[in-house]
Enzyme design. Structure first.
Site, PDB file in Angstrom:
ATOM      1  N   ILE A  37       7.829   4.233   1.059  1.00  0.00           N
ATOM      2  CA  ILE A  37       8.000   4.719  -0.316  1.00  0.00           C
ATOM      3  C   ILE A  37       8.444   6.179  -0.316  1.00  0.00           C
ATOM      4  CG2 ILE A  37       6.727   5.305  -2.423  1.00  0.00           C
ATOM      5  CD1 ILE A  37       5.075   2.736  -2.009  1.00  0.00           C
ATOM      6  N   ASN A 109       2.218  11.796  -1.256  1.00  0.00           N
ATOM      7  CA  ASN A 109       2.476  10.364  -1.099  1.00  0.00           C
ATOM      8  C   ASN A 109       1.849   9.753   0.150  1.00  0.00           C
ATOM      9  OD1 ASN A 109       4.358   7.839  -1.440  1.00  0.00           O
ATOM     10  ND2 ASN A 109       4.829   8.650   0.591  1.00  0.00           N
ATOM     11  N   SER A 162      -1.815   4.075  -7.160  1.00  0.00           N
ATOM     12  CA  SER A 162      -1.609   2.651  -6.876  1.00  0.00           C
ATOM     13  C   SER A 162      -2.164   1.837  -8.034  1.00  0.00           C
ATOM     14  CB  SER A 162      -2.350   2.246  -5.599  1.00  0.00           C
ATOM     15  OG  SER A 162      -2.324   0.838  -5.438  1.00  0.00           O
ATOM     16  N   TYR A 177     -10.190   1.869  -0.571  1.00  0.00           N
ATOM     17  CA  TYR A 177      -8.812   2.215  -0.950  1.00  0.00           C
ATOM     18  C   TYR A 177      -8.711   2.377  -2.465  1.00  0.00           C
ATOM     19  CZ  TYR A 177      -3.716   1.902  -1.477  1.00  0.00           C
ATOM     20  OH  TYR A 177      -2.404   2.154  -1.806  1.00  0.00           O
ATOM     21  N   LYS A 181      -7.680   5.801  -4.640  1.00  0.00           N
ATOM     22  CA  LYS A 181      -6.542   5.932  -5.566  1.00  0.00           C
ATOM     23  C   LYS A 181      -7.011   6.234  -6.989  1.00  0.00           C
ATOM     24  CE  LYS A 181      -3.229   5.432  -2.598  1.00  0.00           C
ATOM     25  NZ  LYS A 181      -2.303   6.553  -2.336  1.00  0.00           N
ATOM     26  N   THR A 212       7.195  -2.524   1.931  1.00  0.00           N
ATOM     27  CA  THR A 212       7.059  -1.564   3.039  1.00  0.00           C
ATOM     28  C   THR A 212       6.133  -2.178   4.091  1.00  0.00           C
ATOM     29  OG1 THR A 212       5.045  -0.449   2.284  1.00  0.00           O
ATOM     30  CG2 THR A 212       7.118   0.351   1.369  1.00  0.00           C
TER      31      THR A 212
HETATM   32  P1  NAD Z   1       3.878   3.586   4.983  1.00  0.00           P
HETATM   33  O1  NAD Z   1       2.747   3.306   5.904  1.00  0.00           O
HETATM   34  O2  NAD Z   1       5.166   2.857   5.164  1.00  0.00           O
HETATM   35  O3  NAD Z   1       4.205   5.157   5.014  1.00  0.00           O
HETATM   36  C1  NAD Z   1       3.181   6.113   5.017  1.00  0.00           C
HETATM   37  C2  NAD Z   1       3.692   7.393   5.685  1.00  0.00           C
HETATM   38  O4  NAD Z   1       2.609   8.344   5.627  1.00  0.00           O
HETATM   39  C3  NAD Z   1       4.035   7.202   7.173  1.00  0.00           C
HETATM   40  O5  NAD Z   1       5.290   7.786   7.451  1.00  0.00           O
HETATM   41  C4  NAD Z   1       2.898   7.902   7.901  1.00  0.00           C
HETATM   42  O6  NAD Z   1       3.275   8.458   9.142  1.00  0.00           O
HETATM   43  C5  NAD Z   1       2.496   8.973   6.905  1.00  0.00           C
HETATM   44  N1  NAD Z   1       1.114   9.444   7.126  1.00  0.00           N
HETATM   45  C6  NAD Z   1       0.016   8.681   7.351  1.00  0.00           C
HETATM   46  N2  NAD Z   1      -1.051   9.453   7.562  1.00  0.00           N
HETATM   47  C7  NAD Z   1      -0.625  10.745   7.499  1.00  0.00           C
HETATM   48  C8  NAD Z   1      -1.256  12.015   7.665  1.00  0.00           C
HETATM   49  N3  NAD Z   1      -2.570  12.119   7.953  1.00  0.00           N
HETATM   50  N4  NAD Z   1      -0.515  13.133   7.518  1.00  0.00           N
HETATM   51  C9  NAD Z   1       0.813  13.047   7.248  1.00  0.00           C
HETATM   52  N5  NAD Z   1       1.464  11.872   7.082  1.00  0.00           N
HETATM   53  C10 NAD Z   1       0.755  10.738   7.215  1.00  0.00           C
HETATM   54  O7  NAD Z   1       3.264   3.362   3.543  1.00  0.00           O
HETATM   55  P2  NAD Z   1       3.971   3.211   2.099  1.00  0.00           P
HETATM   56  O8  NAD Z   1       3.877   1.803   1.699  1.00  0.00           O
HETATM   57  O9  NAD Z   1       5.266   3.921   2.067  1.00  0.00           O
HETATM   58  O10 NAD Z   1       2.901   4.023   1.223  1.00  0.00           O
HETATM   59  C11 NAD Z   1       3.129   5.307   0.699  1.00  0.00           C
HETATM   60  C12 NAD Z   1       2.099   5.577  -0.375  1.00  0.00           C
HETATM   61  O11 NAD Z   1       2.214   4.605  -1.397  1.00  0.00           O
HETATM   62  C13 NAD Z   1       0.643   5.502   0.108  1.00  0.00           C
HETATM   63  O12 NAD Z   1      -0.119   6.519  -0.524  1.00  0.00           O
HETATM   64  C14 NAD Z   1       0.199   4.142  -0.374  1.00  0.00           C
HETATM   65  O13 NAD Z   1      -1.193   4.070  -0.536  1.00  0.00           O
HETATM   66  C15 NAD Z   1       0.952   4.036  -1.676  1.00  0.00           C
HETATM   67  N6  NAD Z   1       1.154   2.680  -2.206  1.00  0.00           N
HETATM   68  C16 NAD Z   1       1.863   1.741  -1.492  1.00  0.00           C
HETATM   69  C17 NAD Z   1       2.069   0.493  -2.052  1.00  0.00           C
HETATM   70  C18 NAD Z   1       2.867  -0.578  -1.336  1.00  0.00           C
HETATM   71  O14 NAD Z   1       2.924  -1.704  -1.847  1.00  0.00           O
HETATM   72  N7  NAD Z   1       3.490  -0.310  -0.223  1.00  0.00           N
HETATM   73  C19 NAD Z   1       1.558   0.182  -3.309  1.00  0.00           C
HETATM   74  C20 NAD Z   1       0.845   1.159  -3.997  1.00  0.00           C
HETATM   75  C21 NAD Z   1       0.668   2.408  -3.439  1.00  0.00           C
END
Ligand code: NAD
Length: 271
Positions: A37, A109, A162, A177, A181, A212
């Site tokens: 994202i 994010n 989220s 989780y 959020k 993702t």
């Molecule tokens: P993802 O796992 O593909 O990407 C997460 C990124 O965050 C990765 O590049 C990772 O290296 C980085 N990261 C993790 N821990 C870290 C830290 N301690 N310091 C710095 N960077 C760190 O996940 P995504 O699906 O892109 O999720 C991004 C955000 O969106 C998250 O907060 C997630 O909770 C939220 N979200 C995702 C979804 C979904 O359906 N994918 C839905 C709702 C919310």
């Protein structure tokens, strides 16, 4: 009562606020933008004129990141930092200001999830989730606010919350989780209130199911498209590009009076 001239109005056309939703000249930091994202948001910011976007991420960049960087030569950068360590986030933001001259937006994010019955969660697993999703979120917002205040910038902080902050996902529940959020959405309101005096805006976006690494489990469910339809949603996951517009809006000057809100981007449902 109020003094008669208490309300300041803008009188000349030249000082009217902008109505254009774009990021020309802006420097945006996004945590966790090496992939997923965050990278989608980075792409949207650059598509809409941002001069520089910095990913603050603990991981490595991959092919997807390189592809976006290639589309916008010299404009997408990665700084390695762990959001759970406030000092390394401060160092990252200092580096951004030094290199790019300023910072105007911070998208908080980076996040992790773990699906497990509440009865089975260990203390270590809960600590890990909350240290990234809550401590990390708080630190990144605060580091950005300090920079905005120092620079005199009317900055924008946007959290990735989220739909799990509103209600649990029946198939893969995660109490820690969802609580993290919901915590992010709650701190949005308090930070927005505390920092309004500096013209700093704080908002959040609540994605539903996005295509993702985090949602690998969805297509493994039998009849998952039918299930999404049954619950009243579009029978598909969102692509990361479909979230970007909401982030660009909240980061832009067109949202200069918009603060303390959450925008759900969830194709009707969030499960
Ligand atoms: P993802 O796992 O593909 O990407 C997460 C990124 O965050 C990765 O590049 C990772 O290296 C980085 N990261 C993790 N821990 C870290 C830290 N301690 N310091 C710095 N960077 C760190 O996940 P995504 O699906 O892109 O999720 C991004 C955000 O969106 C998250 O907060 C997630 O909770 C939220 N979200 C995702 C979804 C979904 O359906 N994918 C839905 C709702 C919310």
């Amino acid at each position: 009562g109020l003094p008669a001239n208490d309300i300041q109005t803008t009188s000349s056309e030249t000082s009217r606020p902008t109505t254009s939703i774009q990021l020309a000249g802006k420097v945006i930091a996004i945590t966790g933008a090496n992939r997923g994202i965050g990278l989608g948001i980075a792409n949207s910011c650059l598509d809409n004129g941002a001069s520089h976007v910095y990913s603050i991420d603990i991981g490595e960049t991959g092919d997807d990141f390189a592809a976006v960087a290639k589309r916008f030569p010299g404009k997408l950068h990665a700084i390695k930092a762990d959001v759970t360590n406030e000092d390394t986030v401060t160092a990252a933001v200092d580096q951004i200001v030094q290199e790019a001259g300023s910072i105007h937006g911070m998208v908080v994010n980076a996040g992790r999830t773990k699906h497990k019955p509440a009865l089975d969660f260990t203390r270590e697993e809960i600590d890990q989730l909350w240290s990234i999703n809550l401590y990390g979120a708080f630190f990144c917002a605060r580091v950005a606010a300090r920079a905005f205040i120092k620079l005199g910038v009317k900055g924008s902080v946007v959290f990735t919350a989220s739909m799990a902050s509103y209600r649990p996902n029946k198939r893969v529940p995660s109490a820690p989780y969802g609580a993290s959020k919901a915590g992010v959405r709650n701190m949005t309101h308090t930070l927005a209130m505390e920092w309004a005096q500096y013209n700093i805006r704080v908002n959040s976006i609540s994605p539903g199911l996005v295509n993702t690494a985090m949602t690998y489990w969805v297509p493994q469910q039998p009849d998952w498209e039918q299930q999404l339809k049954y619950y009243g949603g579009m029978p598909r996951l969102a692509e990361v590009e479909e979230l970007g517009g909401a982030y660009v809006y909240l980061l832009s000057d067109a949202a200069s009076y918009t603060t303390s809100i959450d925008i759900p981007v969830n194709g009707v449902i969030g499960i």
